[in-house]
Scaffold this active site. Sequence first.
Site, short mmCIF file in Angstrom:
data_model
loop_
_atom_site.label_atom_id
_atom_site.label_comp_id
_atom_site.label_asym_id
_atom_site.label_seq_id
_atom_site.Cartn_x
_atom_site.Cartn_y
_atom_site.Cartn_z
N ASN A 197 1.12 -1.33 0.06
CA ASN A 197 -0.13 0.28 -0.41
C ASN A 197 0.66 1.19 -0.73
O ASN A 197 1.71 1.21 -0.17
CB ASN A 197 -0.85 0.13 1.25
CG ASN A 197 -0.31 -0.10 2.38
OD1 ASN A 197 0.52 0.84 3.10
ND2 ASN A 197 -0.30 -1.57 3.44
N ASP A 217 -3.87 -6.75 5.27
CA ASP A 217 -5.06 -7.67 6.46
C ASP A 217 -5.55 -9.14 5.53
O ASP A 217 -5.40 -10.02 6.01
CB ASP A 217 -6.45 -7.24 5.71
CG ASP A 217 -6.56 -5.52 6.63
OD1 ASP A 217 -6.31 -6.09 7.75
OD2 ASP A 217 -7.17 -5.35 5.78
N LYS A 273 9.02 -16.90 -10.26
CA LYS A 273 8.32 -15.60 -11.08
C LYS A 273 6.66 -16.67 -11.61
O LYS A 273 7.60 -17.77 -12.82
CB LYS A 273 8.93 -14.93 -12.37
CG LYS A 273 8.87 -14.27 -12.40
CD LYS A 273 9.42 -13.21 -13.56
CE LYS A 273 8.59 -11.94 -14.74
NZ LYS A 273 9.10 -11.38 -15.81
N ASP A 295 -3.77 -10.31 12.91
CA ASP A 295 -3.93 -8.71 13.39
C ASP A 295 -3.26 -8.44 14.68
O ASP A 295 -3.61 -8.62 15.85
CB ASP A 295 -6.11 -8.37 14.18
CG ASP A 295 -6.40 -7.06 13.86
OD1 ASP A 295 -5.32 -6.23 14.81
OD2 ASP A 295 -6.86 -6.45 13.68
N ILE A 296 -1.99 -7.54 14.16
CA ILE A 296 -1.22 -7.25 15.49
C ILE A 296 -1.87 -7.28 16.03
O ILE A 296 -1.91 -7.15 17.31
CB ILE A 296 -0.46 -6.51 14.84
CG1 ILE A 296 0.26 -7.60 13.28
CG2 ILE A 296 1.47 -6.42 15.40
CD1 ILE A 296 1.35 -6.70 12.62
N LYS A 340 -13.78 0.03 15.26
CA LYS A 340 -12.09 -0.79 15.31
C LYS A 340 -11.71 -0.80 16.63
O LYS A 340 -11.55 -2.28 17.72
CB LYS A 340 -11.25 -0.43 13.88
CG LYS A 340 -11.14 -0.48 12.64
CD LYS A 340 -10.86 0.17 11.63
CE LYS A 340 -10.81 -0.72 10.50
NZ LYS A 340 -10.29 0.04 8.98
N LYS A 371 -11.12 -4.51 18.61
CA LYS A 371 -9.56 -4.64 18.48
C LYS A 371 -10.02 -4.39 20.49
O LYS A 371 -8.35 -4.89 20.69
CB LYS A 371 -9.45 -3.80 17.72
CG LYS A 371 -9.34 -4.36 16.50
CD LYS A 371 -7.72 -4.12 15.94
CE LYS A 371 -8.50 -3.79 13.82
NZ LYS A 371 -7.71 -3.64 13.60
O1 PMT Z 1 2.61 6.41 6.81
P1 PMT Z 1 1.89 7.29 6.54
O2 PMT Z 1 2.33 7.67 4.80
O3 PMT Z 1 2.70 8.73 6.41
O4 PMT Z 1 -0.03 7.61 6.72
C1 PMT Z 1 0.04 7.26 7.56
C2 PMT Z 1 -1.30 6.27 7.78
C3 PMT Z 1 -2.04 7.08 6.88
C4 PMT Z 1 -0.26 4.81 7.36
C5 PMT Z 1 -1.74 6.22 9.37
O5 PMT Z 1 -2.25 7.70 9.44
C6 PMT Z 1 -2.41 5.60 9.61
O6 PMT Z 1 -3.53 5.69 9.80
N1 PMT Z 1 -2.02 3.88 10.40
C7 PMT Z 1 -3.37 2.96 10.28
C8 PMT Z 1 -3.13 1.61 8.48
C9 PMT Z 1 -4.41 0.39 8.59
O7 PMT Z 1 -3.57 -0.91 8.58
O8 PMT Z 1 -5.52 1.36 8.89
P2 PMT Z 1 -6.44 -0.35 9.23
O9 PMT Z 1 -7.92 0.82 9.50
O10 PMT Z 1 -6.48 -0.59 8.09
O11 PMT Z 1 -6.25 -0.55 11.13
C10 PMT Z 1 -6.56 -0.78 11.77
C11 PMT Z 1 -5.74 -0.24 12.31
O12 PMT Z 1 -5.23 -1.85 13.42
C12 PMT Z 1 -4.24 -0.11 13.46
O13 PMT Z 1 -3.46 0.60 13.54
C13 PMT Z 1 -3.38 -1.05 12.36
O14 PMT Z 1 -1.71 -0.93 12.34
C14 PMT Z 1 -4.07 -2.20 12.48
N2 PMT Z 1 -3.69 -3.77 11.99
C15 PMT Z 1 -4.15 -4.50 10.79
C16 PMT Z 1 -4.28 -4.95 10.45
C17 PMT Z 1 -3.65 -5.82 11.07
N3 PMT Z 1 -3.66 -7.06 10.17
N4 PMT Z 1 -2.66 -5.97 12.12
C18 PMT Z 1 -3.54 -4.73 13.03
O15 PMT Z 1 -2.32 -4.20 13.56
#
Ligand code: PMT
Length: 403
Positions: free
Chosen positions: A208, A277, A287, A306-307, A337, A341
Amino acid sequence: MLPNKRILLGVTGGIAAYKAAELVRRLQDQGAQVRVVMTRAATEFVTPLTFQALSTYPVHTDLLNTETETVMGHIELARWADLIVIAPASADFLARLATGRGDDLLTTLCLAAECKIAIAPAMNQAMWAKAATQANRQLLLDRGMVFFGPEEGLQACGETGAGRLLDVAAIVEHCAGLFTTGLLSGKHVVITAGPTREALDPVRYISNHSSGKQGYALAEAAVLAGATVTLISGPTNLPPPDRTNFVPVVSAQDMYDAVMQTLDIADIVIGVAAVADYRPATLSEQKIKKSDGHNSMVLELIENPDIIKAVANSKHHPFTVGFAAETTNLLEYATKKLKQKNLDMIVANDVANHAIGFDSDDNETAVIWVDHVEQLPRMSKSNTAGRIIEFIAQRLAQKSGCA
Ligand code: PMT
C-alpha cells in the site's frame, strides 16, 4: 534535538540580525527545517539572499508579494510552522505584537499561527528596561508566548546591561526544550510504521501507499517525551530516527513476530503501520508466468494475524493505540475498530484526502476513546504526533490512577 521540526524564523530590524544567520544553521544541525521571514527593517541589516542561501527556501518579506505568496501563502506558512521563533525581536516588534497588529507579514503570521511563539529580544539596555517594553513583554507572556533572554553584557552601542540576544546555542536548546516533555520517561513505547509487503513470487508483492512519515514522527515524539522507543517498520525510504531501537521488517507476519517479542517490555504499543489484512495463500518459488490465452487471473488470499488486536487482548495488555485509515464514515468505522480490537484509543484519519493521508506531510485526525472524541486540526505529522503523545500520557496516568 529537533528532528523534522518546522521552524519559522522571524528576523526583525537590529544589529543582532546577523546572528540569526548562524541560528538558521544551528537549527538545521539539530534536524529542523527552517523558513525565514524578515521585516523590512531587518533587510537593512542583512540581505534576504543570505537567509535564502542558508535555509534553501525563498525568504518572505512582504505580506502581498505575489512571487512568494505563490510559493507558499502567508496563511499556509503560519500553518506550516511547528514553532515560530522571533530572533532578534526589536522593541518596536514587541510593541506591534502586543497590540495585535497585522501591518506586515511577520505580525500577520503571528496572528494567524496556532503554534507556539518564542521571542528572543535584542535591543539597547535602556529600551529593554523601559516600562512600555516590560509591559509588552508581560502581556505577551500572559498570552502564552515564551521569551528566550535577553542576556546581560556589553552591547553593540557600547553600553552594558540586559538586552543582548541570547547566545545562539542557548536559543537552539530552548527551542528543543519546548518539544522535550519528559511525559513518557521510564516508559517503553513500541511503534509499528510503514507498509507491509506480501510476496506473490520472488519479484512481486501486494502493498500500500504508507510512507512511514506518521509512524516515524510518533517515534520521534516519543523519544522527545523521554521514552525508550522500539520502531518496527515495514519498507520505507526514511532514515531510521535517532535514539530508537529500529527493527526493519517486510511482511505482516514478520511485523507480528517482531511486536510479540517486545510484549513483555512494552508499556505502550502504537499501531501506525498500514498492515496488509490478507496475503497470497501460496508463495510461488519461481516468477509466475503469464499464461497464454488467459485474460484474467484469480489470486487466493488468506488472512494475516491482526497485530494490534493480539497486543490489546494479550495477558500483559500494554496501553494499546490503533490508527484507522478510512475513506468514508470516519468516526463510525474507527469507533467500531476501537471496540472490536479492544484498544485503549484509536486515531482516525481520512486517507481519501491526499493532503492529509498517505505520504503527505500533514495530517488531520480524530482521537477517539470509548467515552470521548477529540478533533485535531490539520497540522504537520510531527505536531500531530506530539499531540497524540500528550493524550497517551494523560490517559495512561488516569489508567494507572495517577491523575
Ligand atoms: O505512513 P504515512 O504515509 O505517513 O501514512 C500514515 C497512515 C495513513 C498509514 C497512518 O496514519 C494510518 O492510518 N495507519 C493505519 C493504517 C491501517 O492499516 O489502518 P486499518 O484501519 O486498516 O487498521 C486499523 C489498525 O489495525 C491499525 O492500527 C493497523 O496498524 C492495525 N492492524 C491492521 C491489520 C493487521 N493485520 N494488523 C494490525 O495491527
